[in-house]
Motif scaffolding. Sequence first.
Motif, mmCIF file in Angstrom:
data_model
loop_
_atom_site.group_PDB
_atom_site.id
_atom_site.type_symbol
_atom_site.label_atom_id
_atom_site.label_comp_id
_atom_site.label_asym_id
_atom_site.label_seq_id
_atom_site.Cartn_x
_atom_site.Cartn_y
_atom_site.Cartn_z
ATOM 1 N N ALA A 118 -13.977 3.779 12.651
ATOM 2 C CA ALA A 118 -13.784 2.332 12.561
ATOM 3 C C ALA A 118 -12.782 1.856 13.610
ATOM 4 O O ALA A 118 -12.980 0.813 14.256
ATOM 5 N N ALA A 119 -11.702 2.613 13.793
ATOM 6 C CA ALA A 119 -10.678 2.237 14.763
ATOM 7 C C ALA A 119 -11.243 2.219 16.176
ATOM 8 O O ALA A 119 -10.956 1.315 16.971
ATOM 9 N N LEU A 120 -12.047 3.201 16.503
ATOM 10 C CA LEU A 120 -12.645 3.264 17.832
ATOM 11 C C LEU A 120 -13.647 2.137 18.050
ATOM 12 O O LEU A 120 -13.730 1.561 19.137
ATOM 13 N N ASN A 121 -14.399 1.817 17.005
ATOM 14 C CA ASN A 121 -15.337 0.694 17.104
ATOM 15 C C ASN A 121 -14.594 -0.619 17.317
ATOM 16 O O ASN A 121 -14.996 -1.461 18.121
ATOM 17 N N GLU A 122 -13.474 -0.789 16.608
ATOM 18 C CA GLU A 122 -12.696 -2.024 16.705
ATOM 19 C C GLU A 122 -12.027 -2.189 18.066
ATOM 20 O O GLU A 122 -11.757 -3.313 18.504
ATOM 21 N N THR A 123 -11.748 -1.090 18.733
ATOM 22 C CA THR A 123 -11.003 -1.147 19.997
ATOM 23 C C THR A 123 -11.864 -0.789 21.207
ATOM 24 O O THR A 123 -11.336 -0.543 22.295
ATOM 25 N N GLY A 124 -13.178 -0.761 21.012
ATOM 26 C CA GLY A 124 -14.067 -0.493 22.132
ATOM 27 C C GLY A 124 -13.928 0.888 22.717
ATOM 28 O O GLY A 124 -14.179 1.109 23.903
ATOM 29 N N GLY A 125 -13.485 1.841 21.896
ATOM 30 C CA GLY A 125 -13.360 3.222 22.356
ATOM 31 C C GLY A 125 -12.062 3.532 23.070
ATOM 32 O O GLY A 125 -11.878 4.651 23.564
#
Length: 306
Positions: free
Chosen positions: A24-31
């Motif tokens: 979820a964190a990676l999705n929210e921050t564009g990787g």
Amino acid sequence: MSISAAQVKELRELTGAGMMDCKAALNETGGDMEAAVDWLRKKGISKADKKAGRTAAEGLIGVDAGVREAVVVEVNSETDFVARNAAFQEIVNNVAKVALAYGNTEAVAAAKYPGSDKSVADTIKDAVGTIGENMSFRRSAKLSVSEGVVATYVHNSVVDNLGKLGVLVAIETTGNHDAARAFARQVAMHVAATNPLALTPDEVDATHVEREKAIFADQARESGKPENIIEKMVEGRMRKFYEEVVLLKQAFVLNPDLTVEAALKDAEKQIGAPAKITGYIRFALGEGIEKEESDFAAEVAAAVKG
């Protein structure tokens, strides 16, 4: 964008957060890995406040010391078994001796190996065939003082001056060198245990400081308090931050009632003169070298697909 299994795995190892939280964190921050770490921290999910080296390489950390100087070196091997090989241990000891004269990693690698016309780097390459697995001289560092001492400490030692973690601590003083060295060794043990980011608050990387302030401010704003109160809350959190990561501000491991700074002041009674910690170096075996963990792949892939 598509988030890879490798990204999820890396973020989990950096933060200790759950698989789905990492995704979820990676999705929210564009990787963006660093932004994802911050996102997890702001949500109170991250279990780690800073990146930690991922130990992979085996081998040994070695130390050597002169009158007012000392060095620490790292020589890597493929397996822990080699660290118990007497021939490998002799190589690491000799590399440390060369490092005491040359200090700089590149200079040590190019210098002549004791009793040989070959360089340190070439000698280690030649030893690969004898010992039976890949080895490399990774790094060295040196501390010295014009007046005072540099103490050494090796944790998890396999033999004298060789182990899994090595620390140097320099103290400048005109006082009793034996007393200064005894205290410096205690500080080296402290550094081994706490792994501080810097000696003083001013030496903490400015980018790191600003990043911490931004995270603390975002966390404080969630409380709904006005900006002037948030500013004071951030100041308080930063004082606590420095107490956790700055060597002189940390609670001394051997006497938690004192900071390292206060313990040094107290030690001046035995040293018999003013004393100042001027530097420290900490080498942990394999820190920052990535380790493959294939048995983890299926779990990561399942989380990414989920």
